[in-house]
Each structure stands twice: as C-alpha cells, then as structure tokens.
Design a protein around this motif. Structure first.
Motif, PDB file in Angstrom:
ATOM      1  N   ARG A  54       5.501  -0.739 -11.988  1.00 31.01           N
ATOM      2  CA  ARG A  54       5.111  -1.620 -10.874  1.00 31.01           C
ATOM      3  C   ARG A  54       6.289  -2.479 -10.422  1.00 31.01           C
ATOM      4  O   ARG A  54       6.452  -2.738  -9.225  1.00 31.01           O
TER       5      ARG A  54
ATOM      6  N   ARG B 162      -4.004  -6.979  -5.164  1.00 37.01           N
ATOM      7  CA  ARG B 162      -4.303  -8.089  -6.094  1.00 37.01           C
ATOM      8  C   ARG B 162      -3.052  -8.602  -6.822  1.00 37.01           C
ATOM      9  O   ARG B 162      -3.082  -9.678  -7.430  1.00 37.01           O
TER      10      ARG B 162
ATOM     11  N   ASP C 232      -1.297  -2.462  -5.801  1.00 39.52           N
ATOM     12  CA  ASP C 232      -2.586  -3.021  -5.406  1.00 39.52           C
ATOM     13  C   ASP C 232      -2.384  -4.426  -4.821  1.00 39.52           C
ATOM     14  O   ASP C 232      -1.556  -5.199  -5.306  1.00 39.52           O
TER      15      ASP C 232
ATOM     16  N   GLU D 221       0.840  -1.215   0.000  1.00 42.13           N
ATOM     17  CA  GLU D 221       0.000   0.000   0.000  1.00 42.13           C
ATOM     18  C   GLU D 221       0.869   1.257   0.000  1.00 42.13           C
ATOM     19  O   GLU D 221       0.575   2.235  -0.699  1.00 42.13           O
TER      20      GLU D 221
END
Length: 318
Positions: free
Chosen positions: A150, A137, A135, A130
C-alpha cells in the motif's frame, strides 16, 4: 514511433577524498514514447544515479538529456516535474511520516497549483487512489499504518498526480513480497497502457525486467556494456558480463540442468578508473588491448549494441 527521451554522453562523477568516482560514464540511449527501457546490473553499477540525473534530482557532470527534443538542463526545474516523475525503491523512507496519505498525494498538486478549488483536488485525489488500488478509507492514514504494498501504491499515486509522460521506476518492487510484486508490476503496465506512459525501469531482478521491458540496457561500473530488445537479450546475449548475469538466474528445480559460469577476479575501482574495459579483470576472454584502450558501444546485430572488442570472436560470427 517518436523518441521521448534522448540521453547523449551523460556523465556523473562524485568527488571523493581519493579522486572522482565515475558513477555514470558516457552513457547514451533513447526511449521511445509509450515504451519501457529496463536498466539492469549489479549493485553499484550506476543504475539509480542514471535515473536521478535524467530527471534532474542530481545535476550531471556533462552530457545532455533531450526530452521531446528540448535539453532539460536548460529548462526551469519546477516545470520539469509535471512531465517527469520518479517512483522510489523504498516505499517507506520516500514518504513523509508526518503526512497522511491524502496529504502526500495532493502535495504536488498544491505546489504546482493544478486546481482552482479544494473540491477539484479532492476529486482528483479519490480518482488516483481508486486507480492505484487504495481504498478511500486510508485517505487519513499515515504511512506507518500501512503495509509495503500500500505504501508503494501511495508513491505511484503521487507520481501520477501531475499527469507525467515519463516515470523513472527505481526498483519499485524490490522491497516487496513476491505476491505483491506481481500486483504492482501489473498495475504499472495497466497505467502505461491507459495513459501512454514511458518508463525507465531500474532493477537488479532479471525476471522482473523481462516481464515489463521492451528494451534492456545492461550496465557495469557506470558503463553500458549491452543494449537490445528484451527477448533478443535473453535468447542471444553477446557480452560476457550479460551472459554471466543471465546465468545467475536461479532455476526452480532441484536438478542441475546447466553448468554455471562463475565470474572471478577483482572488481575495477570506479574512482579514477584507468583506460580499458572495466569488465576486463573479470573476463575470461580479455586480452592486452582490453586493459589499455576504451571500448565503445557498437551495433553488431540489428538494434543490438555491445561494448566488447572481441564480441564477434566470442560469439562465433563475423
């Protein structure tokens, strides 16, 4: 303000078939706790080697690195990892392709046995994801399934997992798109403010280093040629190499607003270099002394250090 990292006469030579390559040669500087020192210079100047030696990914040829006053080369290496971490340049090759995002981030916690239970570790994992903007997921995803931005966030989360005080950022945005670069830089600054982190920020992008650094160190072929506060360096560069480096920054205009100074001449070999200034063969101000005697870093203005015999003559001040 307290000094967190104190580098003293650091050298790193690599043995080659033709002699010793002087990747880092007698480099000294300090970093104040909670601040960012930017390191700039063209490819091959020794920036990355410097960062890796400071956190002992490479062992030095000679010199000392004091961390909170303690010589890290006399310290047990594993315990050092809790305090000093690195964010690598390539967000893909620096991640294990066989491990999921969750496994990559939690691996340092397992090695150092930071948590007593799996639940505590998983809570820390979710908190880190976070924090860096990943995310939840993606926790079971693999690096190849994610984009460069990412992936770099995974690397940042992994570096933060041991709650370090000092992080070497080795060109952490150079492999990313410009829009993603801004996001990662803002994230690094937010993390620094929130956790009082200290950065050594390595880059060849002068616009990036100006945005994030408090002080800047300019390197050329393993040597420091200039060091000062960021704005002072950009508004009043004193070393001929720094001037040329800043002059190479592209202008966002179709009109020519200044005449660029092009550096010519042969680059000195870093293998068994001869005495003298290593920039001398490419410097328009060089004189015989520049080719025969080594030049040392000198404070010519308050908190502004330059390694040049003729810095006062070149800049018209006494």
């Amino acid at each position: 303000m307290s000094i967190l990292v104190d580098v003293q006469g650091l050298k790193k030579y690599f043995k080659t078939s033709k002699g010793y390559l002087h990747a880092v040669d007698d480099v000294s500087f300090t970093i104040i706790k909670g601040k960012t020192l930017g390191v700039v210079g063209e490819s091959g100047c020794g920036k990355t080697t410097l960062g890796r030696v400071i956190i002992r990914l490479l062992e030095p040829t000679s010199g000392r690195v004091l961390y909170n006053g303690e010589d890290i080369f006399l310290r047990e290496n594993l315990s050092l990892r809790k305090d000093m971490q690195i964010i690598f340049q390539d967000p893909f090759s620096s991640l294990n392709p066989r491990m999921t995002v969750g496994e990559i981030i939690t691996e340092p916690m397992l090695v150092h046995r930071l948590y007593q239970s799996v639940q505590e570790m998983e809570n820390r994992l979710m908190q880190l994801m976070e924090t860096v903007g990943l995310d939840a997921r993606f926790v079971n995803s693999y690096p190849h399934e994610l984009d460069g931005g990412r992936r770099q966030r995974i690397g940042i989360a992994r570096a933060l997992s041991l709650n370090p005080e000092f992080i070497v950022c080795d060109e952490p945005v150079s492999a990313l798109d410009v829009s993603i670069q801004a996001q990662i830089l803002n994230l690094l600054q937010d993390l620094q403010d929130a956790n009082n982190l200290t950065y050594l920020f390595i880059t060849h992008d002068l616009s990036v280093v100006r945005h994030i650094s408090n002080d800047i160190l300019v390197m050329y072929l393993g040597k420091v040629v200039e060091k000062s506060e960021t704005e002072d360096l950009f508004t009043n560069p004193l070393h001929p190499y720094t001037k040329a480096l800043l002059d190479s920054i592209p202008e966002p205009t179709t009109k020519k607003t200044r005449k660029r100074k092009i550096i010519s001449g042969e680059i000195t070999s870093p293998i068994n270099p001869r005495p003298g200034c290593r920039f001398a063969p490419r410097c328009i101000y060089s004189k015989p002394i520049c080719f025969s005697e080594n030049v040392t870093l000198e404070e010519v203005l308050p908190n502004h250090f330059v390694a040049c015999f003729f810095v006062r003559e070149i800049n018209n001040f006494i």
